[in-house]
Design an enzyme around this catalytic site. Structure first.
Site, PDB file in Angstrom:
ATOM      1  CD  GLU A 142      -8.630  -3.437  -0.902  1.00  0.00           C
ATOM      2  OE1 GLU A 142      -7.341  -3.109  -1.161  1.00  0.00           O
ATOM      3  OE2 GLU A 142      -8.669  -4.403  -0.192  1.00  0.00           O
ATOM      4  CG  HIS A 157      -1.923  -0.993   1.049  1.00  0.00           C
ATOM      5  ND1 HIS A 157      -2.527  -1.483  -0.217  1.00  0.00           N
ATOM      6  CD2 HIS A 157      -2.821  -1.732   2.091  1.00  0.00           C
ATOM      7  CE1 HIS A 157      -3.644  -2.236   0.072  1.00  0.00           C
ATOM      8  NE2 HIS A 157      -3.724  -2.574   1.356  1.00  0.00           N
ATOM      9  CG  HIS A 197      -8.123  -0.298   1.562  1.00  0.00           C
ATOM     10  ND1 HIS A 197      -8.920  -0.798   2.622  1.00  0.00           N
ATOM     11  CD2 HIS A 197      -7.207  -1.162   1.363  1.00  0.00           C
ATOM     12  CE1 HIS A 197      -8.054  -2.005   2.907  1.00  0.00           C
ATOM     13  NE2 HIS A 197      -7.112  -2.213   2.365  1.00  0.00           N
TER      14      HIS A 197
HETATM   15  C1  GLA Z   1      -5.531  -5.128   1.653  1.00  0.00           C
HETATM   16  C2  GLA Z   1      -4.662  -6.253   1.665  1.00  0.00           C
HETATM   17  C3  GLA Z   1      -4.952  -6.932   2.876  1.00  0.00           C
HETATM   18  C4  GLA Z   1      -4.514  -6.062   3.926  1.00  0.00           C
HETATM   19  C5  GLA Z   1      -5.590  -4.912   3.838  1.00  0.00           C
HETATM   20  C6  GLA Z   1      -5.186  -3.853   4.936  1.00  0.00           C
HETATM   21  O1  GLA Z   1      -6.932  -5.634   1.441  1.00  0.00           O
HETATM   22  O2  GLA Z   1      -4.907  -7.246   0.565  1.00  0.00           O
HETATM   23  O3  GLA Z   1      -3.901  -8.146   2.840  1.00  0.00           O
HETATM   24  O4  GLA Z   1      -3.269  -5.698   4.004  1.00  0.00           O
HETATM   25  O5  GLA Z   1      -5.403  -4.314   2.769  1.00  0.00           O
HETATM   26  O6  GLA Z   1      -5.263  -4.183   6.244  1.00  0.00           O
END
Ligand code: GLA
Length: 389
Positions: A343, A133, A207
């Protein structure tokens, strides 16, 4: 009653905040802004979008994020269907990317970097042995610039930020935008875009954690989900795609005909640091770059239905596996699997699969513009129940 936006919009200055609203009714189309608090000396604002049907969306310039989506359920009750916190101070402390705009590259990049045009770029390792991220301080941890907008489709806010060259190790100065619009058709439209002055990977991701039964109403395992995807990207033990684009046929990831999230949940038990549950990228059917309906989520208790359309190649389906019982808005408890994220995105770790068949091109060049659209459309289904039921 619905008003044609162009006829009734009036812009008003109210108590130091600027609002635009249609004359009179409680459920009027508007965008309002207030100071929410301060983080690291920066003022943080909160915006409220309203349409004429009782739907409301709160946004913040911290992380260009969504903090509340109020939808009217099949019994006429207002339900807040996203996770969030009452105070801005709780976000840096407790949030697991709640509602935010993730960047410069959402999801994982294997290891500590990538090569591009013959040069190596070093990234932070912030998730097991990988980069997640956007790094230590991604787009979600900055206050963005904001402008309230009134479009022909409804009220909105445009957030912008400049990510300097070298930020979190990425090349090129990136000018990023995330625009939210609430339409009179009960859609939350999110448009993300970016330009750069040097080639860079770019995959900006939204997100929000959804629970259509209401935030804090328990797990999402009884919600129905349909995803139009024939393939998915299998991952290794650290959530990095193996490179294969595997068929969902006969696997727990086959959501093509719709099923409850809980029905095959047991296929992904926890193991050590892995809390278990869904955390997978599905490869969406249809033409990349063309807006198409890709997923439908519904909750039988409220009758709320959310349909997602996008122009993206993939979608991360994540069942809030790392939620840990933290206290959210209004004292609600956010238990494990108490929400899910859908997402839309380029596939995780695409930068290490450039040119491979079926893999998205994630390198943004100065002559191009990155674009990403998501439309969340809300409706209700089922017959209203009486209060006693
Ligand atoms: C995304 C990732 C997850 C986790 C979330 C945040 O969805 O794929 O593994 O890191 O973000 O907690």
């Amino acid at each position: 009653m619905r008003h044609p936006l162009s006829l009734v919009l009036l812009c008003l200055a109210v108590g130091g905040s600027v609002g635009c609203q249609s004359g009179g009714s409680m459920n009027s189309t508007s965008v309002e802004v207030e100071t929410w608090g301060e983080l690291d000396g920066d003022r943080v604002q909160r915006f409220t979008l309203r349409n004429g049907n009782g739907m409301e969306v709160d946004l913040s310039d911290y992380g260009a994020m969504v903090t509340r989506v109020q939808v009217v359920d099949r019994n006429g009750r207002a339900v807040d269907v996203v996770l969030g916190f009452d105070s801005i101070a709780e976000y840096p402390e407790k949030s697991q990317y709640f509602g935010c705009t993730v960047g410069r590259v959402g999801n994982r990049i294997a290891g500590d970097g990538f090569d591009l045009d013959g040069q190596s770029y070093q990234l932070a390792i912030n998730n097991g042995p990988n980069h997640l991220h956007g790094g230590e301080r991604g787009f979600d941890k900055y206050v963005w610039k904001s402008t309230e907008i009134l479009t022909s489709r409804g009220p909105g806010v445009r957030f912008t930020r400049t990510s300097p060259a070298g930020e979190e190790g990425y090349p090129g100065t990136l000018e990023a935008q995330a625009t939210y619009i609430l339409t009179e058709e009960d859609e939350l439209v999110i448009q993300m875009s970016a330009t750069t002055d040097a080639a860079t990977p770019c995959n900006i991701v939204h997100h929000t954690y959804w629970n259509l039964g209401g935030h804090g109403s328990g797990t999402v395992l009884d919600e129905m989900l349909e995803i139009d995807a024939d393939r998915y990207t299998p991952v290794d033990a650290t959530f990095i795609p193996t490179g294969e684009l595997a068929s969902v046929d006969g696997t727990p990831l086959d959501f093509r005909n719709g099923k409850t999230i809980g029905s095959d949940f047991g296929a992904f038990p926890g193991n050590g640091d892995d809390p278990g549950g869904f955390d997978h990228n599905l490869c969406l059917n249809g033409e990349v770059g063309v807006l198409r309906e890709v997923a439908t989520l519904s909750d039988s208790k409220t009758g709320i239905v959310m349909t997602i359309s996008t122009d993206q190649p993939g979608i991360q389906f994540y069942t809030g596996n790392f939620l840990n019982g933290m206290t959210g808005k209004g004292g609600a408890e956010y238990q494990k699997n108490g929400a899910l994220c859908l997402e839309t995105q380029a596939f995780p770790d695409s930068i290490h699969h450039q040119g491979e068949p079926g893999w998205p091109d994630v390198v943004l060049k100065p002559e191009n513009t990155y674009g990403h659209v998501m439309v969340h459309r809300f409706s209700t289904e089922g017959i209203a129940t009486s209060e006693s039921e």
